[in-house]
Motif scaffolding. Structure first.
Motif, PDB file in Angstrom:
ATOM      1  N   GLU A 162      -9.759 -45.112   3.609  1.00 52.14           N
ATOM      2  CA  GLU A 162      -9.690 -44.796   2.178  1.00 52.14           C
ATOM      3  C   GLU A 162     -10.355 -43.471   1.839  1.00 52.14           C
ATOM      4  N   SER A 163     -10.325 -42.548   2.777  1.00 55.81           N
ATOM      5  CA  SER A 163     -10.812 -41.205   2.506  1.00 55.81           C
ATOM      6  C   SER A 163      -9.624 -40.293   2.217  1.00 55.81           C
ATOM      7  N   GLU A 164      -9.877 -39.274   1.405  1.00 53.79           N
ATOM      8  CA  GLU A 164      -8.833 -38.316   1.039  1.00 53.79           C
ATOM      9  C   GLU A 164      -9.435 -36.923   1.083  1.00 53.79           C
ATOM     10  N   ILE A 165      -8.933 -36.120   1.994  1.00 51.51           N
ATOM     11  CA  ILE A 165      -9.515 -34.805   2.255  1.00 51.51           C
ATOM     12  C   ILE A 165      -8.503 -33.736   1.859  1.00 51.51           C
ATOM     13  N   GLY A 166      -8.923 -32.836   0.972  1.00 51.36           N
ATOM     14  CA  GLY A 166      -8.034 -31.810   0.441  1.00 51.36           C
ATOM     15  C   GLY A 166      -7.752 -30.690   1.419  1.00 51.36           C
ATOM     16  N   ASN A 167      -7.057 -29.657   0.922  1.00 55.48           N
ATOM     17  CA  ASN A 167      -6.652 -28.535   1.765  1.00 55.48           C
ATOM     18  C   ASN A 167      -7.840 -27.630   2.099  1.00 55.48           C
ATOM     19  N   THR A 191     -14.198 -41.620   0.651  1.00 61.91           N
ATOM     20  CA  THR A 191     -14.650 -40.441  -0.069  1.00 61.91           C
ATOM     21  C   THR A 191     -13.487 -39.481  -0.276  1.00 61.91           C
ATOM     22  N   LYS A 192     -13.449 -38.872  -1.457  1.00 60.85           N
ATOM     23  CA  LYS A 192     -12.468 -37.831  -1.748  1.00 60.85           C
ATOM     24  C   LYS A 192     -13.164 -36.485  -1.721  1.00 60.85           C
ATOM     25  N   ILE A 193     -12.600 -35.548  -0.955  1.00 58.52           N
ATOM     26  CA  ILE A 193     -13.132 -34.193  -0.874  1.00 58.52           C
ATOM     27  C   ILE A 193     -12.031 -33.238  -1.317  1.00 58.52           C
TER      28      ILE A 193
END
Length: 457
Positions: free
Chosen positions: A335-340, A353-355
Motif C-alpha cells: 500500500e505504498s505509492e511512490i511518485g516520479n 506511505t505516499k511519496i
C-alpha cells in the motif's frame, strides 16, 4: 460445429509428493498445477468442463471456483473409474471429450487445440496424445499398425523386446467420441493386481469393436511431463520458467540470465526493460518500458513506472512511478505509492506511505503510515513513529520540507511546507510552514569526567 467437453482428473492424493498439500494444488510458477491445466483448456472454448475431485476436494473446488463443474470420486479406483464419475453430466451428449490429468501443467492450449482438430478430422473414436521420448523407460508404449492407427498401449513391464524399442509413449491425455467413451467404460474391468479400472483399457475395447483409434504426437516431449514427486515438480518449474522468460525476451525484454530469473505467468513487461539475475517477479506485476530491475530483487503485485531502477530490493503491493531509483537493500511494503523521480536509497523501509514527485529518502530511514509531499528531503536515520502499541497514526510532511538526520517524527504530526527539522530532533508537535523546529535535549559537557570513569574501571 462439434461440441467439446473436458474431464480433468484431480482426485489423487499424490503420496509420492510427501506433502500435506493436495497434489494438484502444488504450484508451478506460482500457480497450482490444476490451474495451469484449466487456464490452457479455457482457450479451447469448451462447452463444459468437469473436474473429478477426491482428496482435498473442498480446497480444489475453492481454488477453481466457477470455471468448472465438479464430481467427487469417493473411492480412488483408477483413471477409468474417475472418468465414470462424470457420466451423469456427459453421457447423453454428442461431441468430443478430452480427458486430462490435473498434474500435467505444461501442455499448452496450442497442443490441446491441435489434438482436438486431429481427432475430429481423423474420424477416430479415440485419439491418444503421444510423445517421442529419448528414454522411454517406465512409459506405456504406443503400438501402431501398418495404417498408422493406434493398435494398443503396452505398459513398460508388459512389453516384449521388440515393443521396448518403441519410443512413442502414452502421455495420459486422450480425446474421445463422447458416446463411444461412456459406452466403452461400461466394459472396463478391474480384474488386475490393483483391482482398479484403467482408462487405457478403453483403447483396447474400441479396437476390439473395430473402431478407429488415432495418435497425435506432441511437438514437445517436455510439455507432457506428469508431476508425481518433488523431482518432477522442480523439472516442471524449470520448463515453465524458461517458457515464460522466452516469451518476454521475444517481446523485447532483456533478461540477462534466464536460468536465474523467475517470472510468474500474469506479469506484464514492456519493451526494453532490463532484468538482471536473481530477480523474482510475481503476481499481477506490470513493468513499464526502459525500467531496470535487479540483480537480486523481488517484486510482487506492483506497478513499476517507465525508466525506474530497482536494485537488490523488495517491493510488494505498491505503485512506483517513472524515473524512480530504489535500493540497494530497500523494502517497499504494501500500500505504498511512490511518485516520479523519487529516490529511495539503501536500507530504507517504506510502509503504507505516499511519496510525491522528486522527494528523497536516501538512506537508513523508516517511513510508515506517512504522506510526503514533493521535493521533500529526509535525512539519514529518520523515522516516523507511527505506532503507540495499539493504533497507527499518520505523519504528514508537506512540499519542500527538509528533515535533518536522526529525527523522530511522533505521529500524528505535520511538518509544514518549506519547514526545517534540525538533525537529532524528536518532533511531537506540528511544525508551522517555513519554520525551523529543534527538538533536542540541551547539551552539557562535564570537563574531565571521562577520565574519572576510566580510572574507576
Amino acid at each position: 460445429m462439434v461440441k467439446r467437453y473436458a474431464v480433468i482428473l484431480a482426485a489423487g492424493q499424490g503420496t509420492r509428493m510427501k506433502s500435506k498439500l493436495y497434489k494438484v494444488l502444488h504450484p508451478v510458477a506460482g500457480r497450482p498445477m490444476v490451474q495451469h491445466v484449466i487456464d490452457q483448456l479455457e482457450s479451447v472454448q469448451l462447452d463444459k468442463m468437469v473436474t473429478i475431485v477426491g482428496f482435498g476436494a473442498d480446497k480444489v473446488i475453492e481454488h477453481i471456483g466457477e470455471k468448472s463443474e465438479f464430481v467427487i470420486q469417493e473411492e480412488q479406483l483408477g483413471t477409468g473409474h474417475a472418468v465414470m464419475q462424470a457420466q451423469e453430466l456427459l453421457k447423453d451428449k454428442d461431441g468430443t471429450t478430452i480427458v486430462v490429468c490435473g498434474d500435467t501443467p505444461l501442455i499448452t492450449n496450442e497442443t490441446y487445440t491441435a489434438l482436438f482438430d486431429h481427432h475430429e478430422k481423423s474420424g477416430a473414436k479415440a485419439t491418444v496424445l503421444t510423445a517421442k521420448a529419448l528414454d522411454p523407460k517406465g512409459y506405456g508404449r504406443v503400438i501402431r499398425n501398418d495404417a498408422g492407427e493406434v493398435e494398443r498401449i503396452v505398459e513398460h513391464k508388459d512389453a516384449n523386446a521388440q515393443e521396448l524399442l518403441v519410443n512413442e509413449i502414452n502421455t495420459g491425455t486422450y480425446c474421445f467420441d463422447n458416446q463411444a467413451l461412456f459406452s466403452a467404460l461400461q466394459d472396463v474391468s478391474n480384474d488386475n493386481a490393483q483391482g482398479e479400472y484403467y482408462l487405457p483399457d478403453v483403447i483396447e475395447i474400441l479396437r476390439h469393436k473395430s473402431e478407429k483409434v488415432s495418435g497425435y504426437v506432441s511437438p514437445d516431449f517436455g510439455e507432457t511431463l506428469g508431476v508425481n514427486d518433488r523431482v518432477a515438480l522442480a523439472q516442471a518449474e524449470k520448463i515453465m520458467k524458461l517458457r515464460i522468460n522466452e516469451r518476454h525476451m521475444r517481446a523485447g525484454v532483456a533478461i540477462i540470465d534466464p536460468d536465474q530469473t523467475y517470472i510468474h505467468p500474469d506479469v506484464v513487461i514492456e519493451q526494453d526493460v532490463v532484468i538482471h539475475p536473481g530477480t523474482i517477479i510475481t503476481g499481477k506485476t506490470t513493468i513499464k518500458a526502459n525500467a531496470e530491475i535487479g540483480p537480486n530483487t523481488e517484486i510482487s503485485n506492483c506497478l513499476i513506472g517507465e525508466g525506474s531502477n530497482i536494485r537488490q530490493s523488495v517491493a510488494k503491493d505498491s505503485k512506483i512511478g517513472d524515473g524512480v531509483n530504489i535500493g540497494p537493500f530497500a523494502h517497499i511494503r504494501p500500500e505504498s505509492e511512490i511518485g516520479n523521480e523519487v529516490k529511495v536509497g539503501n536500507f530504507v523501509e517504506i510502509k503504507k506511505t505516499k511519496i510525491d514527485h522528486n522527494s528523497k529518502v536516501s538512506h537508513l530511514s523508516y517511513m510508515g503510515d506517512a504522506h510526503l509531499g514533493s521535493n521533500v528531503n529526509i535525512g539519514c536515520g529518520t523515522i516516523t513513529v507511527n505506532y503507540d502499541g495499539k493504533n497507527k497514526y499518520l505523519t504528514t510532511i508537506e512540499d519542500d520540507a527538509f528533515v535533518g538526520c536522526n529525527s523522530n517524527l511522533i505521529a500524528p504530526v505535520t511538518v509544514g511546507k518549506g519547514s526545517y527539522v534540525a538533525a537529532g530532533s524528536t518532533i511531537n508537535k506540528d511544525v508551522p510552514e517555513d519554520a525551523l523546529s529543534i527538538g533536542r535535549a540541551r547539551q552539557t559537557n562535564k570537563e574531565g569526567y571521562a577520565k574519572k570513569l576510566k580510572n574507576r574501571k
